[in-house]
Design a protein around this motif. Structure first.
Motif, mmCIF file in Angstrom:
data_model
loop_
_atom_site.group_PDB
_atom_site.id
_atom_site.type_symbol
_atom_site.label_atom_id
_atom_site.label_comp_id
_atom_site.label_asym_id
_atom_site.label_seq_id
_atom_site.Cartn_x
_atom_site.Cartn_y
_atom_site.Cartn_z
ATOM 1 N N ARG A 24 0.639 -1.245 -0.070
ATOM 2 C CA ARG A 24 0.454 -0.053 -0.323
ATOM 3 C C ARG A 24 1.102 1.144 -0.554
ATOM 4 O O ARG A 24 0.508 1.997 -0.164
ATOM 5 C CB ARG A 24 -0.745 -0.402 1.067
ATOM 6 C CG ARG A 24 -2.377 -0.515 0.965
ATOM 7 C CD ARG A 24 -3.516 -0.374 1.820
ATOM 8 N NE ARG A 24 -2.925 -0.022 3.180
ATOM 9 C CZ ARG A 24 -2.472 -1.483 4.286
ATOM 10 N NH1 ARG A 24 -2.946 -2.385 3.953
ATOM 11 N NH2 ARG A 24 -2.010 -0.530 5.756
ATOM 12 N N LEU A 25 2.019 1.085 1.019
ATOM 13 C CA LEU A 25 2.833 2.088 1.064
ATOM 14 C C LEU A 25 4.078 2.423 -0.830
ATOM 15 O O LEU A 25 3.527 4.139 -0.853
ATOM 16 C CB LEU A 25 3.495 2.285 1.637
ATOM 17 C CG LEU A 25 3.917 2.177 3.498
ATOM 18 C CD1 LEU A 25 4.857 2.164 4.303
ATOM 19 C CD2 LEU A 25 3.143 3.952 3.480
ATOM 20 N N ARG A 26 4.088 0.965 -1.335
ATOM 21 C CA ARG A 26 5.003 1.751 -2.619
ATOM 22 C C ARG A 26 3.326 1.755 -4.125
ATOM 23 O O ARG A 26 3.354 3.037 -4.292
ATOM 24 C CB ARG A 26 5.073 0.806 -3.341
ATOM 25 C CG ARG A 26 6.088 -0.100 -2.461
ATOM 26 C CD ARG A 26 6.711 -1.208 -2.923
ATOM 27 N NE ARG A 26 6.258 -2.463 -2.165
ATOM 28 C CZ ARG A 26 6.466 -2.982 -1.277
ATOM 29 N NH1 ARG A 26 7.364 -2.252 -0.697
ATOM 30 N NH2 ARG A 26 6.259 -4.067 -0.978
ATOM 31 N N ARG A 28 0.647 4.117 -2.854
ATOM 32 C CA ARG A 28 0.564 5.463 -2.560
ATOM 33 C C ARG A 28 1.999 6.726 -2.799
ATOM 34 O O ARG A 28 1.732 7.373 -3.441
ATOM 35 C CB ARG A 28 0.055 5.641 -0.957
ATOM 36 C CG ARG A 28 -0.911 5.579 -0.478
ATOM 37 C CD ARG A 28 -1.882 5.461 0.975
ATOM 38 N NE ARG A 28 -2.533 4.536 1.288
ATOM 39 C CZ ARG A 28 -3.875 5.424 0.968
ATOM 40 N NH1 ARG A 28 -4.155 6.910 1.011
ATOM 41 N NH2 ARG A 28 -5.058 4.773 2.359
ATOM 42 N N HIS A 29 2.974 5.942 -3.097
ATOM 43 C CA HIS A 29 4.463 6.573 -3.078
ATOM 44 C C HIS A 29 3.746 6.879 -4.776
ATOM 45 O O HIS A 29 4.366 8.202 -5.234
ATOM 46 C CB HIS A 29 5.179 6.000 -3.202
ATOM 47 C CG HIS A 29 6.810 6.704 -3.094
ATOM 48 N ND1 HIS A 29 7.520 6.299 -4.871
ATOM 49 C CD2 HIS A 29 7.425 8.002 -2.383
ATOM 50 C CE1 HIS A 29 8.653 7.290 -4.156
ATOM 51 N NE2 HIS A 29 8.116 8.099 -3.944
#
Length: 77
Positions: A24-26, A28-29
């Motif tokens: 999820r972080l990747r 969003r990034h």
């Protein structure tokens, strides 16, 4: 950072909340820096919302349909 192709491949899982925290972080990034993918995700969300409000299609009676087709076939033979 993910490529656009990787982001698109994972977009359904992202929208359904099925990605790990790191994934999820990747996502969003990538979305922070890619306007095209942000637009794609917006379109996907809109499509999901539209599909949710559509009425459910009627389920056809498969057995009844098979019987009607069989009787039609016998009549026309």
């Amino acid at each position: 950072m993910l490529t656009c192709k990787e982001q698109v491949a994972r977009s359904s899982d992202f929208l359904d909340g099925q990605l790990s925290f790191g994934d999820r972080l990747r996502m969003r990034h990538h979305l922070m820096f890619c306007a095209n993918c942000r637009r794609f995700i917006r379109q996907m969300r809109l499509m999901q919302a539209t599909l949710r409000i559509l009425p459910e299609p009627e389920v056809a009676d498969a057995q009844g349909l098979a019987e009607r087709l069989a009787s039609e076939l016998k009549r026309n033979s």
